[in-house]
Design a protein around this motif. Structure first.
Motif, PDB file in Angstrom:
ATOM      1  N   ALA A 216     -48.446  -4.703 105.242  1.00 53.12           N
ATOM      2  CA  ALA A 216     -48.162  -5.710 104.222  1.00 53.12           C
ATOM      3  C   ALA A 216     -49.365  -6.638 104.070  1.00 53.12           C
ATOM      4  N   ALA A 217     -49.945  -7.046 105.209  1.00 50.84           N
ATOM      5  CA  ALA A 217     -51.115  -7.924 105.160  1.00 50.84           C
ATOM      6  C   ALA A 217     -52.284  -7.221 104.472  1.00 50.84           C
ATOM      7  N   LEU A 218     -52.474  -5.936 104.794  1.00 52.04           N
ATOM      8  CA  LEU A 218     -53.570  -5.183 104.171  1.00 52.04           C
ATOM      9  C   LEU A 218     -53.337  -5.011 102.673  1.00 52.04           C
ATOM     10  N   ALA A 219     -52.090  -4.793 102.293  1.00 46.46           N
ATOM     11  CA  ALA A 219     -51.767  -4.570 100.882  1.00 46.46           C
ATOM     12  C   ALA A 219     -52.088  -5.812 100.058  1.00 46.46           C
ATOM     13  N   ALA A 220     -52.012  -6.982 100.687  1.00 47.02           N
ATOM     14  CA  ALA A 220     -52.255  -8.237  99.978  1.00 47.02           C
ATOM     15  C   ALA A 220     -53.737  -8.508  99.769  1.00 47.02           C
ATOM     16  N   LEU A 221     -54.597  -7.713 100.419  1.00 48.41           N
ATOM     17  CA  LEU A 221     -56.034  -7.983 100.335  1.00 48.41           C
ATOM     18  C   LEU A 221     -56.638  -7.319  99.095  1.00 48.41           C
ATOM     19  N   ASP A 222     -57.614  -7.989  98.529  1.00 53.09           N
ATOM     20  CA  ASP A 222     -58.321  -7.428  97.373  1.00 53.09           C
ATOM     21  C   ASP A 222     -59.550  -6.680  97.885  1.00 53.09           C
ATOM     22  N   LEU A 223     -59.362  -5.406  98.207  1.00 47.95           N
ATOM     23  CA  LEU A 223     -60.430  -4.622  98.822  1.00 47.95           C
ATOM     24  C   LEU A 223     -61.237  -3.872  97.766  1.00 47.95           C
TER      25      LEU A 223
ATOM     26  N   ALA B  37     -58.921   2.729  99.239  1.00 50.84           N
ATOM     27  CA  ALA B  37     -58.472   4.113  99.408  1.00 50.84           C
ATOM     28  C   ALA B  37     -58.172   4.402 100.873  1.00 50.84           C
ATOM     29  N   GLU B  38     -59.005   3.885 101.755  1.00 50.57           N
ATOM     30  CA  GLU B  38     -58.740   4.087 103.195  1.00 50.57           C
ATOM     31  C   GLU B  38     -57.413   3.434 103.589  1.00 50.57           C
ATOM     32  N   ARG B  39     -57.232   2.195 103.087  1.00 46.07           N
ATOM     33  CA  ARG B  39     -55.983   1.478 103.385  1.00 46.07           C
ATOM     34  C   ARG B  39     -54.771   2.254 102.878  1.00 46.07           C
ATOM     35  N   ASP B  40     -54.867   2.795 101.654  1.00 49.43           N
ATOM     36  CA  ASP B  40     -53.720   3.499 101.081  1.00 49.43           C
ATOM     37  C   ASP B  40     -53.413   4.779 101.871  1.00 49.43           C
ATOM     38  N   ARG B  41     -54.472   5.438 102.337  1.00 47.83           N
ATOM     39  CA  ARG B  41     -54.266   6.622 103.162  1.00 47.83           C
ATOM     40  C   ARG B  41     -53.552   6.253 104.468  1.00 47.83           C
ATOM     41  N   LEU B  42     -53.988   5.153 105.073  1.00 48.91           N
ATOM     42  CA  LEU B  42     -53.334   4.696 106.311  1.00 48.91           C
ATOM     43  C   LEU B  42     -51.849   4.436 106.060  1.00 48.91           C
ATOM     44  N   ALA B  43     -51.558   3.772 104.933  1.00 47.06           N
ATOM     45  CA  ALA B  43     -50.157   3.466 104.617  1.00 47.06           C
ATOM     46  C   ALA B  43     -49.353   4.752 104.451  1.00 47.06           C
ATOM     47  N   ALA B  44     -49.958   5.750 103.816  1.00 45.60           N
ATOM     48  CA  ALA B  44     -49.248   7.015 103.602  1.00 45.60           C
ATOM     49  C   ALA B  44     -48.954   7.716 104.926  1.00 45.60           C
ATOM     50  N   VAL B  45     -49.943   7.691 105.838  1.00 52.13           N
ATOM     51  CA  VAL B  45     -49.745   8.340 107.137  1.00 52.13           C
ATOM     52  C   VAL B  45     -48.655   7.616 107.928  1.00 52.13           C
ATOM     53  N   VAL B  46     -48.744   6.283 107.936  1.00 54.44           N
ATOM     54  CA  VAL B  46     -47.732   5.507 108.669  1.00 54.44           C
ATOM     55  C   VAL B  46     -46.340   5.812 108.122  1.00 54.44           C
TER      56      VAL B  46
ATOM     57  N   LEU C 182     -40.456   5.796 117.129  1.00 56.31           N
ATOM     58  CA  LEU C 182     -41.791   5.620 117.714  1.00 56.31           C
ATOM     59  C   LEU C 182     -42.414   4.302 117.233  1.00 56.31           C
ATOM     60  N   PRO C 183     -42.623   3.331 118.116  1.00 56.49           N
ATOM     61  CA  PRO C 183     -43.241   2.073 117.678  1.00 56.49           C
ATOM     62  C   PRO C 183     -44.692   2.326 117.238  1.00 56.49           C
ATOM     63  N   LEU C 184     -45.009   1.845 116.033  1.00 49.99           N
ATOM     64  CA  LEU C 184     -46.352   2.034 115.476  1.00 49.99           C
ATOM     65  C   LEU C 184     -47.020   0.682 115.313  1.00 49.99           C
ATOM     66  N   THR C 185     -48.237   0.592 115.767  1.00 54.74           N
ATOM     67  CA  THR C 185     -49.026  -0.603 115.494  1.00 54.74           C
ATOM     68  C   THR C 185     -50.284  -0.174 114.743  1.00 54.74           C
ATOM     69  N   VAL C 186     -50.926  -1.147 114.114  1.00 52.69           N
ATOM     70  CA  VAL C 186     -52.142  -0.868 113.352  1.00 52.69           C
ATOM     71  C   VAL C 186     -53.208  -1.875 113.765  1.00 52.69           C
ATOM     72  N   ASP C 187     -54.381  -1.374 114.037  1.00 52.29           N
ATOM     73  CA  ASP C 187     -55.519  -2.256 114.310  1.00 52.29           C
ATOM     74  C   ASP C 187     -56.639  -1.781 113.377  1.00 52.29           C
TER      75      ASP C 187
ATOM     76  N   HIS D 291     -64.951  10.212 114.127  1.00 51.96           N
ATOM     77  CA  HIS D 291     -63.829  10.244 113.195  1.00 51.96           C
ATOM     78  C   HIS D 291     -64.212   9.645 111.845  1.00 51.96           C
ATOM     79  N   CYS D 292     -63.573  10.150 110.797  1.00 54.80           N
ATOM     80  CA  CYS D 292     -63.952   9.727 109.441  1.00 54.80           C
ATOM     81  C   CYS D 292     -62.733   9.372 108.605  1.00 54.80           C
ATOM     82  N   GLY D 293     -61.592   9.171 109.266  1.00 58.39           N
ATOM     83  CA  GLY D 293     -60.384   8.806 108.533  1.00 58.39           C
ATOM     84  C   GLY D 293     -59.473   8.055 109.498  1.00 58.39           C
ATOM     85  N   VAL D 294     -58.173   8.222 109.316  1.00 55.16           N
ATOM     86  CA  VAL D 294     -57.236   7.555 110.223  1.00 55.16           C
ATOM     87  C   VAL D 294     -57.458   8.065 111.653  1.00 55.16           C
ATOM     88  N   GLY D 295     -57.560   7.141 112.601  1.00 53.09           N
ATOM     89  CA  GLY D 295     -57.618   7.491 114.019  1.00 53.09           C
ATOM     90  C   GLY D 295     -56.404   6.901 114.714  1.00 53.09           C
ATOM     91  N   PHE D 296     -56.038   7.464 115.841  1.00 55.31           N
ATOM     92  CA  PHE D 296     -54.870   6.904 116.550  1.00 55.31           C
ATOM     93  C   PHE D 296     -55.006   7.075 118.054  1.00 55.31           C
TER      94      PHE D 296
END
Lengths: 379, 379
Positions: A226-233, A239-248, A258-263, A273-278
């Motif tokens: 939600a915090a990331l979505a509010a940012l004007d990137l 695009a990276e943010r939207d991909r992260l949201a889709a994976v989550v 499964l508890p998920l956190t994002v950093d 790595h060149c995309g979402v890492g976990f």
């Protein structure tokens, strides 16, 4: 045997795994690979050593400083002892299995060796098990790999498995968009890795508040997204943010427990790595059980993988009860012992006749012994 | 990908194991170790590398010429990459497990690396699995190990497993009894290894007819033991013969279907053995599946072990049918795919929706696909 004498026998960071640990580790690896196989991941086994230049190519470059080298007397070329298996599996996928249909799903397990232990992991040899899904750009591929790795761990009975997602290239994407480079970029990268918001604020210009907001966004996935979505990137970062949201979203749908956190700005440990890492953790132990993410296999092919570190996995798995041992005196008919084994018991054969079978059974760690009329408890 | 390009990628004698071979090997190892565990053999896992002097001590000395060395940057001492696991297990038994009750039964599996391939075995890396029974002088210990190793192989479905027994020290015992030494002993040893009866006959003295009789005795165990029994051997040699007869009798009683042969003067491949030695073969393939025998662990403790060579074992095992793969289109409820996996099927998930699910299933090597009304065969 004292610990001292044993340490004297083996180099630092290398150890003998004794009963019951060695069997437990093998059992855990077997269960993980069975889970992976059920999802269509087929096992490969690369060699322990290969030529340095193929081992340290592409994603392997990150392990160059941790790789033992030996000279191959046959070719007079340097070979490396693998410090990581993912680069080998990526090599197999893009060479020998280049013509197999995509997405290609591969799994593996094996030993890796490192020149030095780290603070987190003193061992210089440990087992890895993992999966690689090669040939798909889809967010569903990222989600499948993360979900399956977590499922494998949960299936072992590990309590409190959690996943932390990151965008290891997000900072670099923003630096590029804002023309930040050289020393400034390096200082900022360090500040972001240490979540040092004050050092980031010291940067003048329009990127500073964005980067501070990214540091502040770290936390439970819902809130962070939600915090990331509010940012004007800028577009590439968005695009990276939207991909992260889709994976989550896909992982949360597949494994709601499964508890998920994002950093978002974490990049340490994601060298290639060149995309979402976990990273996968066991909450109670604070231990890193595995990690993974998106990379390029053979430099160009989209790929996503996960590696589990068996040393921490084993520490997190509840230990299984040891199978019951039955002493079978010398001279027992073979079929009788066979029948006990068929029932799942472990038989320990007496090699020669003994006067006191009860005492012998006890001495050999057997809870029961086979007497003329059947099993007898050993007290 | 051509074979040529692949050879260019890996050093000679090292190879990638691909699907389905890698899974087959892992499954075979798992089944062998499960058989060993049922008989009370507990798993240990020594490290891939250790200090040269501990690795090449005692039974390890035989592998010195085949061992890769690397410098340990931490201790500045040379370490060796194991070429054999038995010496490591013997080290564990006599150091860290020195106070455990005897007989101690240990099992293991793992990779070994060799500097050069041999004529028989071109691979420089292959997997071994084995058992060691430590702390007993009894003939029952020799018989248990040979029987269990053979049972493990037979349990894998290998056809025509046979065992060849030898007394690798018998010739040396006879040489000592007859005062044969130096060049003469060496020439004789060579003649015996090559079953060169004429060269043996050229030796004057009372030993010649005995040694010729030993060469001639080789063959099926019953006949060979009868021939040996008829010989007037010096006491030490007679004791070796009697031990061999006792072991053969016990193995034959335990596994009446296992063809046993005896080659009394064979010593090649038994570098560190000091009692009955044996080799296991798959008759149809003429392949050596494993070998073992009696030795001294830690220089003094009686021990007997068997090592199976997974490369030849895998070649001899009938290949298992590959599990059926089912294509599960994107968007399928998770529980449905789960149910298929619970039935033993392998599910292959579609990552994104596709227009022609039948074609996609076929492309991905799936024999069936999940449709709205259940499983559909893919033709």
């Amino acid at each position: 045997m004292t610990d001292f004498a044993n340490r004297a026998l083996l180099p630092a960071g290398l150890r003998d795994m004794l009963p019951p640990d060695a069997a437990e580790e093998a059992g855990v690896i077997e269960r993980l690979l069975r889970t992976f196989a059920a999802h269509g991941f087929e096992r490969v086994k690369p060699p322990l050593i290969e030529f340095e230049e193929s081992l340290l190519d592409g994603p392997g470059a990150a392990a160059a400083g941790q790789t033992f080298r030996v000279l191959d007397p046959l070719s007079q070329r340097l070979m490396g002892l693998r410090a990581d298996i993912t680069p080998q599996v990526a090599r197999i996928a893009t060479t020998r299995l280049a013509t197999r249909p995509r997405p290609l799903r591969l799994s593996y397990s094996g030993q890796v060796l490192r020149v030095k232990g780290s603070q987190l992991r003193a061992d210089r040899q440990f087992a890895q098990a993992g999966i690689e899904l090669i040939g798909s750009e889809s967010a569903a591929a990222d989600a499948e790999v993360l979900t399956l790795a977590a499922e494998g761990l949960i299936g072992l009975g590990i309590d409190g498995v959690t996943a932390d997602l990151a965008l290891p290239t997000l900072a670099a994407t923003l630096f590029a968009a804002f023309g930040i480079e050289g020393d400034t970029a390096e200082r900022l990268r360090h500040a972001l890795d240490h979540k040092d918001s004050a050092a980031v604020a010291a940067l003048d210009g329009p990127a500073a508040p964005l980067l501070q907001a990214l540091i502040a966004a770290a936390g439970p996935a819902d809130r962070a997204l939600a915090a990331l979505a509010a940012l004007d990137l800028p577009p590439a970062a968005a695009a990276e943010r939207d991909r992260l949201a889709a994976v989550v979203a896909q992982v949360a749908a597949a494994l709601p427990g499964l508890p998920l956190t994002v950093d978002p700005v974490e990049s340490r440990g994601f060298e290639y790595h060149c995309g979402v890492g976990f990273t996968l953790y066991a909450r109670a132990l604070g231990a890193e059980l595995g990690r993974g993410g998106r990379y390029r296999a053979g430099g160009t092919e989209p790929a996503v993988g996960a590696t589990l570190f068996l040393d921490s996995v084993i520490a997190a798995v509840p230990s299984a009860p040891r199978p019951a041992r039955v002493f079978v005196p010398a001279g027992t008919a073979r079929a009788e012992a066979e029948r006990l084994r068929a029932e799942g018991l472990v038989t320990v054969a007496g090699l020669d006749p003994v006067a006191d079978e009860a005492a012998e059974a006890k001495r050999l760690g057997c809870g029961r012994r086979l007497g003329p009329a059947g099993l007898i408890d050993v007290v």
